[in-house]
Scaffold this motif. Sequence first.
Motif, PDB file in Angstrom:
ATOM      1  N   ASN A 406      54.947  52.814  29.944  1.00 28.08           N
ATOM      2  CA  ASN A 406      55.716  51.962  30.857  1.00 28.08           C
ATOM      3  C   ASN A 406      54.951  51.612  32.123  1.00 28.08           C
ATOM      4  O   ASN A 406      55.551  51.169  33.085  1.00 28.08           O
ATOM      5  CB  ASN A 406      57.032  52.670  31.221  1.00 28.08           C
ATOM      6  CG  ASN A 406      56.777  53.979  31.949  1.00 28.08           C
ATOM      7  OD1 ASN A 406      55.767  54.646  31.708  1.00 28.08           O
ATOM      8  ND2 ASN A 406      57.666  54.351  32.838  1.00 28.08           N
ATOM      9  N   ILE A 407      53.654  51.851  32.143  1.00 24.24           N
ATOM     10  CA  ILE A 407      52.872  51.601  33.362  1.00 24.24           C
ATOM     11  C   ILE A 407      51.788  50.558  33.102  1.00 24.24           C
ATOM     12  O   ILE A 407      51.095  50.608  32.086  1.00 24.24           O
ATOM     13  CB  ILE A 407      52.272  52.916  33.906  1.00 24.24           C
ATOM     14  CG1 ILE A 407      53.422  53.865  34.302  1.00 24.24           C
ATOM     15  CG2 ILE A 407      51.347  52.644  35.088  1.00 24.24           C
ATOM     16  CD1 ILE A 407      53.009  55.114  35.018  1.00 24.24           C
ATOM     17  N   VAL A 408      51.697  49.606  34.046  1.00 24.51           N
ATOM     18  CA  VAL A 408      50.738  48.513  33.933  1.00 24.51           C
ATOM     19  C   VAL A 408      49.886  48.505  35.202  1.00 24.51           C
ATOM     20  O   VAL A 408      50.428  48.395  36.307  1.00 24.51           O
ATOM     21  CB  VAL A 408      51.472  47.152  33.810  1.00 24.51           C
ATOM     22  CG1 VAL A 408      50.476  46.030  33.523  1.00 24.51           C
ATOM     23  CG2 VAL A 408      52.551  47.211  32.725  1.00 24.51           C
ATOM     24  N   VAL A 409      48.581  48.634  35.037  1.00 24.12           N
ATOM     25  CA  VAL A 409      47.674  48.626  36.187  1.00 24.12           C
ATOM     26  C   VAL A 409      46.705  47.469  35.977  1.00 24.12           C
ATOM     27  O   VAL A 409      46.090  47.353  34.925  1.00 24.12           O
ATOM     28  CB  VAL A 409      46.910  49.967  36.301  1.00 24.12           C
ATOM     29  CG1 VAL A 409      46.005  49.966  37.534  1.00 24.12           C
ATOM     30  CG2 VAL A 409      47.890  51.139  36.377  1.00 24.12           C
ATOM     31  N   PHE A 410      46.589  46.617  37.017  1.00 25.22           N
ATOM     32  CA  PHE A 410      45.816  45.393  36.812  1.00 25.22           C
ATOM     33  C   PHE A 410      45.253  44.848  38.115  1.00 25.22           C
ATOM     34  O   PHE A 410      45.650  45.269  39.205  1.00 25.22           O
ATOM     35  CB  PHE A 410      46.695  44.331  36.137  1.00 25.22           C
ATOM     36  CG  PHE A 410      47.864  43.850  36.978  1.00 25.22           C
ATOM     37  CD1 PHE A 410      49.019  44.610  37.106  1.00 25.22           C
ATOM     38  CD2 PHE A 410      47.797  42.630  37.651  1.00 25.22           C
ATOM     39  CE1 PHE A 410      50.090  44.173  37.887  1.00 25.22           C
ATOM     40  CE2 PHE A 410      48.866  42.179  38.428  1.00 25.22           C
ATOM     41  CZ  PHE A 410      50.014  42.953  38.542  1.00 25.22           C
ATOM     42  N   THR A 411      44.342  43.911  37.943  1.00 22.29           N
ATOM     43  CA  THR A 411      43.800  43.225  39.107  1.00 22.29           C
ATOM     44  C   THR A 411      44.181  41.747  39.025  1.00 22.29           C
ATOM     45  O   THR A 411      44.274  41.181  37.936  1.00 22.29           O
ATOM     46  CB  THR A 411      42.269  43.401  39.212  1.00 22.29           C
ATOM     47  OG1 THR A 411      41.798  42.739  40.384  1.00 22.29           O
ATOM     48  CG2 THR A 411      41.549  42.839  37.994  1.00 22.29           C
ATOM     49  N   ALA A 412      44.403  41.147  40.199  1.00 23.88           N
ATOM     50  CA  ALA A 412      44.890  39.765  40.226  1.00 23.88           C
ATOM     51  C   ALA A 412      43.776  38.757  39.997  1.00 23.88           C
ATOM     52  O   ALA A 412      44.035  37.633  39.572  1.00 23.88           O
ATOM     53  CB  ALA A 412      45.573  39.485  41.570  1.00 23.88           C
ATOM     54  N   ASP A 413      42.524  39.154  40.270  1.00 19.56           N
ATOM     55  CA  ASP A 413      41.421  38.204  40.109  1.00 19.56           C
ATOM     56  C   ASP A 413      40.114  38.951  39.890  1.00 19.56           C
ATOM     57  O   ASP A 413      39.470  39.382  40.850  1.00 19.56           O
ATOM     58  CB  ASP A 413      41.323  37.314  41.364  1.00 19.56           C
ATOM     59  CG  ASP A 413      40.292  36.203  41.186  1.00 19.56           C
ATOM     60  OD1 ASP A 413      39.552  36.234  40.169  1.00 19.56           O
ATOM     61  OD2 ASP A 413      40.219  35.320  42.051  1.00 19.56           O
ATOM     62  N   ALA A 423      40.874  44.115  48.316  1.00 18.58           N
ATOM     63  CA  ALA A 423      41.558  43.502  49.460  1.00 18.58           C
ATOM     64  C   ALA A 423      42.660  42.557  48.985  1.00 18.58           C
ATOM     65  O   ALA A 423      43.774  42.556  49.521  1.00 18.58           O
ATOM     66  CB  ALA A 423      40.541  42.757  50.332  1.00 18.58           C
ATOM     67  N   LEU A 424      42.352  41.780  47.949  1.00 17.02           N
ATOM     68  CA  LEU A 424      43.338  40.829  47.436  1.00 17.02           C
ATOM     69  C   LEU A 424      44.553  41.554  46.853  1.00 17.02           C
ATOM     70  O   LEU A 424      45.707  41.205  47.152  1.00 17.02           O
ATOM     71  CB  LEU A 424      42.696  39.940  46.352  1.00 17.02           C
ATOM     72  CG  LEU A 424      43.655  38.956  45.668  1.00 17.02           C
ATOM     73  CD1 LEU A 424      44.090  37.861  46.642  1.00 17.02           C
ATOM     74  CD2 LEU A 424      43.010  38.332  44.424  1.00 17.02           C
ATOM     75  N   ASN A 425      44.299  42.571  46.029  1.00 16.71           N
ATOM     76  CA  ASN A 425      45.411  43.285  45.390  1.00 16.71           C
ATOM     77  C   ASN A 425      46.303  43.974  46.431  1.00 16.71           C
ATOM     78  O   ASN A 425      47.525  43.971  46.311  1.00 16.71           O
ATOM     79  CB  ASN A 425      44.877  44.306  44.377  1.00 16.71           C
ATOM     80  CG  ASN A 425      44.241  43.622  43.177  1.00 16.71           C
ATOM     81  OD1 ASN A 425      44.632  42.521  42.803  1.00 16.71           O
ATOM     82  ND2 ASN A 425      43.250  44.267  42.577  1.00 16.71           N
TER      83      ASN A 425
END
Length: 482
Positions: A406-413, A423-425
Motif C-alpha cells: 500500500n506504499i508508493v514512493v516516487f519522484t515527480a521529475d 528540492a522539487l519533491n
Amino acid sequence: MTSDLPKSDLDPENWDAFRSAAHALLDDCLDRQQNARDLPWQPVPQDVRDSYALPDAGVGMDATSLTKVLRDTILPYATGNTHPRFFGWVHGTGMAEGLLSEMVAAAMNSNCGGRDHGMVYVERAVIDWTRRQMGFPNTASGVMVTGTSQATVIALSAARLRALGPDVRKDGQGNDRLTAYAGAGLHNSARKALELMGIGGANLRLFPETGAGLDTDALQAQLARDRADGAIPFALLGTAGSVDFGKFDDLHELADLAAEEGLWFHVDGAFGAWTRLADAPWRALSDGIERADSMACDFHKWMYVPYDCGLVLIRDEAEHHAAFAERPSYLAPMEAGLAGGDPWFCDYGIDLSRGNRALKVWTAIQAHGTKKLGAAITANCQAATQMGQLIEGTQGMALAAPVVSNIVVFTADDGLDGGGQSALNTRIAQDLQIAGEVVFSTTRANLPCGKDITCLRAAITNHRTTSDDIIRAVTAVVRYRS
Ligand SMILES: *Cc1c(COP(=O)(O)O)cnc(C)c1O
C-alpha cells in the motif's frame, strides 16, 4: 462532631442545558465525519493558537460556551487524516462508529488494568479475534497498548527474560550484552525500544535487503562474531510492511533462522499484519507471521479505528506473564467480586491504569465484519497499484521502488539532478498540503538510477480513498511540478 462536606460542582449544575449542548456538539462531530471529504488539513491561525493558552486560574464556562469553543476552535484543526487524499506517513482515518464507541467508553470511564468488569472481557474478545486472524495458538496472550512502539518494548522484554532468565527483573542486565538482528527496513521504534531497555541501539544489527531478501549469510556471520565476542544474541526482528516501501520480510525464512539460532522471533506488523485480512496476492505477504514468538500491530492505522490503539501478541502466555506480573498487597486478587477475574492486564504490560482501547476495535468489527474490513485493505492495495501505474505512465515521473502493498514512493521529475529532484519533491509535498489538495509525506530513497534523493511518498491506509482520488492526486503533482 460532623459537618457536611461542601457539594462538588464538577458535575453539571443544569443537566438539561448540558444535554442539549452535548447533543448539538454530537451533531457537529457527525457533520465533521460525514463531510470528511470537504475538510482537509489546514494550518492553525495564530489567533486560534493563542486562544489555546490556559490562564493560571483556568476559565470556567457553561456547557453552551464550552461546546462552542470545542466546535469553533478545536474541531476544525485536525491532522487531516480523515480526508480521502491524505496519504502521509502511515495514518489511519477513523470510522464513524469510533464516535459511538468513544462516547460510550468516556461515559463508562473504565480502568482496564484489571479486576472483573465488562471492558476486560471485551478486550479479551478483541485479543482473541486478532490472535485467530494472525494464526497464533490459543496459548498466546496479548495486551492492548498505545501502539507498536510500546508493543515492541513489551515483546522484547519477554524476549530478554527468555535470554537472561527471570532474575533480570531483579538484578538488571549487569554486564550481559544483548544483541538483536533485523533487515535494514526496520522501523525506528525498535531501536528506541532497545535504547529504553538499556540494551543500547548500537547492539541492533541491521542487514541490507536486496531483491533476494535479507542477507542471511551476513547476518549469520555477524551472529557468530557476536557470540565469539561474548555477546548474547537474543532476538531476530522481522518486518511485515516496512514503513519506507511497504516491503515484507520472508517471515518463513526468518522463523527458520530464529529457530536454528535459538533467537526470539518478533514481527513488526504495525500496519502490514492486516494483509492477513486482504485478498490474494496481498494476503500472502504476511505468510509466516503465525510462527513468530511475538508480534506487534496497530488498529489505529490499517484497521481504521481512532487513535491510539495497538496490540502485542505473545505466543507463550507464561513468558509474557513472567516478564510483567507483579501484585503488591494493594493489588491482591480476590476469589470473587470486583477484585476477582484473573488474568489482569496490568500483569502483561507497563501500565497499571489503562483506558478503554478495546471497545473501538470491538465496535468496528461488530459493525462491519471481518470481510468488509478486509475488502477495504484490499482496496487500499489496489489504489496503491493504480497510483504506481499512473506514475509509471506519466512523463518524467518514476517510482523509487516497485509497489508491493500500500506504499508508493516516487519522484515527480527524474530528468533533474539529485538535488533538483529533492528540492522539487519537497516543495510539491509542502504546496499540496497547504493547498489542502493532497497530503504526501517525503522520504529518502535510492532510485534505480543510483541517485539518493528525497521522494514523495503515499501510504494508503485510508478507507475513503477512491480511484478518482488517486487520479486527482497524481494529476495534482503534475500540475504543481511546473
Ligand atoms: C507506525 C509504525 C511503527 C510505530 O507504531 P506506533 O503505533 O506509531 O507506535 C512501527 N513500525 C511500523 C512499520 C510502523 O509503520
